[in-house]
Write an enzyme that holds these catalytic residues in place. Sequence first.
Site, PDB file in Angstrom:
ATOM      1  N   PRO A  39       0.820  -1.203   0.000  1.00 20.60           N
ATOM      2  CA  PRO A  39       0.000   0.000   0.000  1.00 20.60           C
ATOM      3  C   PRO A  39       0.855   1.255   0.000  1.00 20.60           C
ATOM      4  O   PRO A  39       1.764   1.399   0.806  1.00 20.60           O
ATOM      5  CB  PRO A  39      -0.797  -0.110   1.297  1.00 20.60           C
ATOM      6  CG  PRO A  39      -0.310  -1.343   1.977  1.00 20.60           C
ATOM      7  CD  PRO A  39       0.950  -1.751   1.341  1.00 20.60           C
ATOM      8  N   GLU A  40       0.535   2.135  -0.908  1.00 21.00           N
ATOM      9  CA  GLU A  40       1.175   3.445  -0.970  1.00 21.00           C
ATOM     10  C   GLU A  40       0.114   4.482  -0.621  1.00 21.00           C
ATOM     11  O   GLU A  40      -0.985   4.123  -0.195  1.00 21.00           O
ATOM     12  CB  GLU A  40       1.764   3.670  -2.367  1.00 21.00           C
ATOM     13  CG  GLU A  40       2.690   2.544  -2.804  1.00 21.00           C
ATOM     14  CD  GLU A  40       3.250   2.737  -4.200  1.00 21.00           C
ATOM     15  OE1 GLU A  40       3.397   3.892  -4.629  1.00 21.00           O
ATOM     16  OE2 GLU A  40       3.538   1.731  -4.865  1.00 21.00           O
ATOM     17  N   HIS A  85      -3.752 -15.267   9.178  1.00 21.12           N
ATOM     18  CA  HIS A  85      -2.815 -14.178   9.468  1.00 21.12           C
ATOM     19  C   HIS A  85      -3.508 -12.950  10.036  1.00 21.12           C
ATOM     20  O   HIS A  85      -3.088 -11.828   9.779  1.00 21.12           O
ATOM     21  CB  HIS A  85      -2.009 -13.791   8.226  1.00 21.12           C
ATOM     22  CG  HIS A  85      -1.350 -14.951   7.550  1.00 21.12           C
ATOM     23  ND1 HIS A  85      -0.325 -15.658   8.138  1.00 21.12           N
ATOM     24  CD2 HIS A  85      -1.583 -15.535   6.357  1.00 21.12           C
ATOM     25  CE1 HIS A  85       0.055 -16.631   7.313  1.00 21.12           C
ATOM     26  NE2 HIS A  85      -0.693 -16.576   6.236  1.00 21.12           N
ATOM     27  N   ARG A 127       2.955 -11.384   5.889  1.00 19.29           N
ATOM     28  CA  ARG A 127       4.412 -11.264   6.001  1.00 19.29           C
ATOM     29  C   ARG A 127       4.854 -10.624   7.312  1.00 19.29           C
ATOM     30  O   ARG A 127       6.050 -10.587   7.592  1.00 19.29           O
ATOM     31  CB  ARG A 127       4.963 -10.480   4.807  1.00 19.29           C
ATOM     32  CG  ARG A 127       4.776 -11.248   3.508  1.00 19.29           C
ATOM     33  CD  ARG A 127       5.131 -10.420   2.284  1.00 19.29           C
ATOM     34  NE  ARG A 127       6.562 -10.296   2.113  1.00 19.29           N
ATOM     35  CZ  ARG A 127       7.130  -9.675   1.069  1.00 19.29           C
ATOM     36  NH1 ARG A 127       6.354  -9.141   0.128  1.00 19.29           N
ATOM     37  NH2 ARG A 127       8.416  -9.589   0.963  1.00 19.29           N
ATOM     38  N   ARG A 155      21.672  18.198  -4.553  1.00 19.34           N
ATOM     39  CA  ARG A 155      21.801  16.761  -4.341  1.00 19.34           C
ATOM     40  C   ARG A 155      22.251  16.092  -5.619  1.00 19.34           C
ATOM     41  O   ARG A 155      21.954  16.544  -6.716  1.00 19.34           O
ATOM     42  CB  ARG A 155      20.461  16.179  -3.909  1.00 19.34           C
ATOM     43  CG  ARG A 155      19.824  16.967  -2.803  1.00 19.34           C
ATOM     44  CD  ARG A 155      18.624  16.272  -2.296  1.00 19.34           C
ATOM     45  NE  ARG A 155      18.980  15.132  -1.468  1.00 19.34           N
ATOM     46  CZ  ARG A 155      18.200  14.670  -0.502  1.00 19.34           C
ATOM     47  NH1 ARG A 155      17.049  15.236  -0.273  1.00 19.34           N
ATOM     48  NH2 ARG A 155      18.565  13.641   0.202  1.00 19.34           N
TER      49      ARG A 155
END
Length: 278
Positions: A2-3, A93, A112, A156
């Site tokens: 998920p973002e 899970h 996970r 940068r």
Amino acid sequence: MPELPEVETVRRGLAGRIVGRSVMNVDMGRERVARRTSTSAVARGLTGTTIIEVDRRGKYLLIRLTGQRTAMVHLRMSGQLLVAPSALPRPNHCHVAALLDDGNELRFVDPRTFGEVVVYATADEAVVVPELARLGRDPLVDGVSRAALAEICRGRRRRLKSLLLDQTAIAGIGNIYADEICHRARLRPDRQAASLDGRHLQRLAEAMVSVLNAAVSAGGSTLGDAQYVGVDGQAGSFQDEHRVHARAGLRCGTCGRGIVRRMVIDQRSTYWCGICQR
DNA sequence: AAACAAACCTGTGCGC
DNA sequence: TGCGCACAGGTTTGTT
């Protein structure tokens, strides 16, 4: 998994389903998901509270509770937050199951176990979740401008995609949306961020907001493994609008001429069109 | 400072 | 069918 768009979809789903509900009882599974404190601390912290609102900052969900407490949830790669009738069997899970006063259960499911849950006194936020203070601006919450991006890139020597993935630079963008944003901005993911001029930065800022907003509108992206789903178990549909991500070898849907290529940046698969993106 | 590697875990898909 | 390997949306830590 998920973002920002997926976490925002979860946030909205939770806001509509659990705000105003009280937590009657909590069952905990694997100790690992509560590693910042302990399973007993999470269960004790949640029990007896009422949910006031649900905030998001980058990929972090912050569930504000009565008693001046907050529950922070990070889904990492495979975490899900689901709201389902407590009578329905829990999926595999399931590591946190909070029984609510309307008969539903708020469930944290994560095969996970990279994801995590912690409950803390809101006043201790900076101590318990110190990374929140280091997050960069959230493109949808704070907005993002050409000038803000110029500031981030300034001085940068770093590739564009690497910067987009850096949560301390910009909060919420992950591997899918970094690729889609670079494509929409017509910029190669491996070009030096410092080489971008004002026009490039303007395109990047616009692409960021438009891609993320479109993805939120579509309920996020659910890839083939269907790991990401919303609070009711529903899939997103933004994967149907992906132009490059995970589409190596396919014709670019934007220019119709390029073939989507794959490269690796920061150990992440990166997809781009050699014709559209410069 | 930036890039790279490995680690944390489980599941799935693919080639043989 | 079964086995072994590559790979997966994230982040942290340690090494070049």
